[in-house]
Design a protein around this motif. Structure first.
Motif, PDB file in Angstrom:
ATOM      1  N   LEU A 169     -17.724  37.552   5.039  1.00  0.00           N
ATOM      2  CA  LEU A 169     -17.546  35.752   4.780  1.00  0.00           C
ATOM      3  C   LEU A 169     -18.716  35.318   5.594  1.00  0.00           C
ATOM      4  O   LEU A 169     -18.157  34.121   4.061  1.00  0.00           O
ATOM      5  N   ALA A 170     -19.716  35.217   5.486  1.00  0.00           N
ATOM      6  CA  ALA A 170     -20.987  34.610   5.697  1.00  0.00           C
ATOM      7  C   ALA A 170     -21.257  33.664   4.532  1.00  0.00           C
ATOM      8  O   ALA A 170     -21.541  32.290   4.131  1.00  0.00           O
ATOM      9  N   GLU A 171     -21.399  34.304   2.560  1.00  0.00           N
ATOM     10  CA  GLU A 171     -21.672  33.560   1.808  1.00  0.00           C
ATOM     11  C   GLU A 171     -20.432  32.462   1.398  1.00  0.00           C
ATOM     12  O   GLU A 171     -20.695  31.615   0.875  1.00  0.00           O
ATOM     13  N   PRO A 172     -18.744  33.228   1.138  1.00  0.00           N
ATOM     14  CA  PRO A 172     -17.869  32.368   0.666  1.00  0.00           C
ATOM     15  C   PRO A 172     -17.997  30.787   1.623  1.00  0.00           C
ATOM     16  O   PRO A 172     -17.469  30.025   1.204  1.00  0.00           O
TER      17      PRO A 172
ATOM     18  N   SER B  36     -15.764  22.166  10.724  1.00  0.00           N
ATOM     19  CA  SER B  36     -15.339  24.035  10.625  1.00  0.00           C
ATOM     20  C   SER B  36     -16.870  24.808  10.025  1.00  0.00           C
ATOM     21  O   SER B  36     -16.806  25.835  11.447  1.00  0.00           O
ATOM     22  N   GLY B  37     -17.405  23.976   9.368  1.00  0.00           N
ATOM     23  CA  GLY B  37     -18.310  25.163   9.196  1.00  0.00           C
ATOM     24  C   GLY B  37     -19.493  24.508   9.683  1.00  0.00           C
ATOM     25  O   GLY B  37     -20.529  25.786  10.149  1.00  0.00           O
ATOM     26  N   HIS B  38     -19.904  24.061   9.827  1.00  0.00           N
ATOM     27  CA  HIS B  38     -21.274  23.636  11.774  1.00  0.00           C
ATOM     28  C   HIS B  38     -20.406  24.510  13.327  1.00  0.00           C
ATOM     29  O   HIS B  38     -21.530  25.553  13.429  1.00  0.00           O
ATOM     30  N   MET B  39     -19.497  24.643  13.824  1.00  0.00           N
ATOM     31  CA  MET B  39     -19.372  24.942  14.374  1.00  0.00           C
ATOM     32  C   MET B  39     -19.244  26.528  14.231  1.00  0.00           C
ATOM     33  O   MET B  39     -19.609  27.714  14.914  1.00  0.00           O
ATOM     34  N   ALA B  40     -19.443  27.375  12.788  1.00  0.00           N
ATOM     35  CA  ALA B  40     -19.196  28.299  12.090  1.00  0.00           C
ATOM     36  C   ALA B  40     -21.507  28.970  12.711  1.00  0.00           C
ATOM     37  O   ALA B  40     -21.150  29.828  12.346  1.00  0.00           O
ATOM     38  N   GLY B  41     -21.635  28.219  12.113  1.00  0.00           N
ATOM     39  CA  GLY B  41     -23.148  27.919  12.301  1.00  0.00           C
ATOM     40  C   GLY B  41     -23.878  27.698  10.826  1.00  0.00           C
ATOM     41  O   GLY B  41     -24.813  27.801  11.124  1.00  0.00           O
ATOM     42  N   LEU B  42     -23.326  27.133  10.034  1.00  0.00           N
ATOM     43  CA  LEU B  42     -23.768  26.318   8.488  1.00  0.00           C
ATOM     44  C   LEU B  42     -24.021  24.902   9.074  1.00  0.00           C
ATOM     45  O   LEU B  42     -23.785  24.496  10.118  1.00  0.00           O
ATOM     46  N   THR B  43     -25.397  25.113   8.438  1.00  0.00           N
ATOM     47  CA  THR B  43     -25.894  23.308   8.577  1.00  0.00           C
ATOM     48  C   THR B  43     -25.462  22.727   7.160  1.00  0.00           C
ATOM     49  O   THR B  43     -25.584  23.058   6.468  1.00  0.00           O
ATOM     50  N   ILE B  44     -25.529  21.422   7.945  1.00  0.00           N
ATOM     51  CA  ILE B  44     -24.563  20.473   7.198  1.00  0.00           C
ATOM     52  C   ILE B  44     -25.473  19.648   6.780  1.00  0.00           C
ATOM     53  O   ILE B  44     -26.365  18.585   7.529  1.00  0.00           O
ATOM     54  N   PRO B  45     -25.841  19.141   5.656  1.00  0.00           N
ATOM     55  CA  PRO B  45     -27.317  18.144   5.415  1.00  0.00           C
ATOM     56  C   PRO B  45     -26.636  17.464   6.390  1.00  0.00           C
ATOM     57  O   PRO B  45     -26.055  16.266   5.330  1.00  0.00           O
TER      58      PRO B  45
END
Length: 528
Positions: free
Chosen positions: A299-302, A343-352
């Protein structure tokens, strides 16, 4: 007849009789010569010897085995553990678990009153390991006159930890939920799962999969419906990598989203034009939260591509989102997108950083007063209490502290509107409940029992297929539910009841921290 005479008569019948536990025979004449008190001593000794042998054969009373005569007090005990149940992320499985349940396997006790719902004190075992994230102040630094605005790539400890097992049960009690509200959550989830399509997706018009539920017509969005169905399942801690009664439904739903995602990250499939970016944001939340909960590498890439599409779709002029990529924003669509970024931030994704600056810019434009207290649906339009609630949640996520004067005054306006409004509006309630729960002040204390009990009371309770859902037309029509349908109504109702544990507290770095009352600023009754 005396006890000795009884024994003598019995022995005369059987003659020479061996007594148990004695190493010799006893004659009748000898028994006649024993006085009555002697026989009494002998019989009591035999009784004590029998009792000792029975205790020894059953394991005995050792130092480790004792009886405690205390009763658990309702204020600190878990009433829900008094029924046969277990809890391993799913309170209705038969798997053994050492965790006490938040719900039982048996029907709810009709005699258990809401007033007896136990409360718990501050949970020191929640801190610091299960502490919620600090307010994301780095998102709002442009309001404080600095350009040092980092992205959202920092690590957050256990961001979704409150959704499962004992942690969920504790948060339900401490944050204001009840056994009844949790039962509504589980019944609502069961209804959602029953109305999943064979391909793993959901649709807003449930008549496509069920002829028993009343027909409803309105907007169409298979992507949005699938995201709306998955979010409350994930909100309750269910996930495709952990065995539960909903595991398969979640797995098929996530697979459907991933299979229909385009190379640029776009998740929208068909549907009406206004549903385009609404749907993508809601589905992106589901993918990001599923990834954050499960850490499933598939699910990381999607999830990353879904967030990338949100970034690319932001209007470069206003910083908002609306129906199609690049369109000038509106506050309703903006709210779903900032939730997806969270939600993306909490999952560890970087937001510009540029995306976050745009979010601040849009809210500044959408403010309907100079102090940024109330907000409009479109820039330049009159303020709306519904949009104000949605925008202020965005302000909270973007870093406004709990004592920010504009936040306090805006929350007061929303609370005053909720107090006087009798309209049924689950979309408004969904955002307002999150806003007030984050504040945890007197406004929350008044609103929480009202919205909770209204949702408990209005859930459909019967043996038909509609049982567990919320009817958008009954007991009174919902403002938007008649257009969006029963799945929309049910999903947002469940999400509202999950507010106690879906996200850890926003304004505390440790859940044992005290929560002083927030000061009031301004008169919440006056509106511009």
């Amino acid at each position: 007849m005396t006890l000795r005479n009884v024994l003598v008569k019995a022995l005369e019948r059987i003659g020479r009789t061996p007594l148990p536990f004695v190493g010799r025979d006893v004659h009748v004449d000898t028994l006649r010569s024993v006085p009555s008190w002697g026989l009494s001593v002998l019989l009591h000794a035999l009784a004590l010897l029998l009792l000792a042998i029975l205790i020894r054969s059953s394991g005995g009373l050792t130092a480790d085995r004792s009886f405690v005569g205390e009763f658990a007090m309702p204020e600190i005990a878990d009433l829900t553990s008094l029924v046969e149940a277990d809890r391993a992320g799913d309170p209705f499985t038969n798997a053994d678990s050492s965790d006490p349940p938040s719900l039982g396997l048996q029907p709810a006790d009709p005699l258990m009153q809401l007033s007896a719902q136990p409360r718990i004190t501050n949970l020191v075992d929640f801190a610091p390991d299960l502490a919620g994230p600090e307010p994301m102040k780095n998102l709002g630094l442009s309001l404080r006159g600095t350009e040092a605005l980092p992205g959202l790539g920092e690590h957050i400890t256990a961001p979704f930890s409150g959704r499962q097992g004992l942690d969920r049960a504790k948060l339900v009690r401490r944050e204001g939920g009840t056994v009844h509200s949790e039962k509504c959550v589980e019944d609502g989830l069961a209804w959602i799962v029953r109305h999943q399509k064979s391909d793993g997706s959901w649709v807003l018009n449930v008549n496509e999969v069920c002829q028993s539920c009343p027909a409803q017509f309105g907007i169409e969005s298979q992507t949005g419906a699938t995201g709306l169905a998955l979010l409350p399942l994930l909100g309750a801690g269910y996930i495709h990598t952990v065995k539960s009664r909903h595991q398969e439904a979640i797995r098929r739903g996530l697979e459907w989203l991933c299979e229909h995602q385009q190379e640029n990250g776009d998740l929208h499939v068909g549907g009406t034009g206004i549903s385009y970016l609404y749907s993508h944001a809601i589905a992106s939340m589901a993918l990001c939260e599923a990834y954050g909960l499960s850490r499933d590498p598939k699910l990381a890439e999607p999830a990353r591509r879904a967030i990338a599409f949100i970034v690319a779709s932001q209007d470069p002029q206003t910083g908002g989102w609306r129906y199609v990529p690049g369109q000038a924003g509106d506050t309703s669509v903006f709210g779903w997108h900032i939730f997806a970024l969270r939600s993306g931030h909490m999952a560890g994704l970087t937001i510009p950083r540029s995306t976050l600056r745009g979010c601040n810019d849009y809210l500044n434009l959408a403010a309907a007063d100079g102090k940024k207290t109330i907000y409009a649906y479109l820039v330049g339009r009159p303020a709306s209490p519904i949009m104000t609630a949605e925008a202020l949640v965005g302000r909270q996520l973007l870093g406004w502290p709990r004592d920010h004067p504009s936040l306090l005054k805006g929350v007061g306006r929303v609370s005053a509107d909720l107090e006087k409004s009798s309209e049924r509006n689950i979309y408004y309630w969904y955002y307002a409940t999150q806003l007030l729960h984050n504040m945890k002040d007197k406004d929350w204390d008044r609103w929480n029992p009202r919205v909770r009990e209204e949702l408990v009371k209005s859930q459909v309770v019967n043996e038909s297929c509609t049982g567990g859902s919320w009817d958008p037309a009954q007991p009174v029509p919902d403002r938007w539910g008649m257009t969006a349908g029963r799945l929309f109504q049910t999903s947002l109702s469940v999400l509202t009841l999950e507010v106690y544990y879906r996200y850890l507290p926003l304004y505390r770095t440790a859940d044992s921290d005290p929560l002083p009352d927030a000061p009031k600023v301004g008169d919440p009754q006056k509106k511009k």
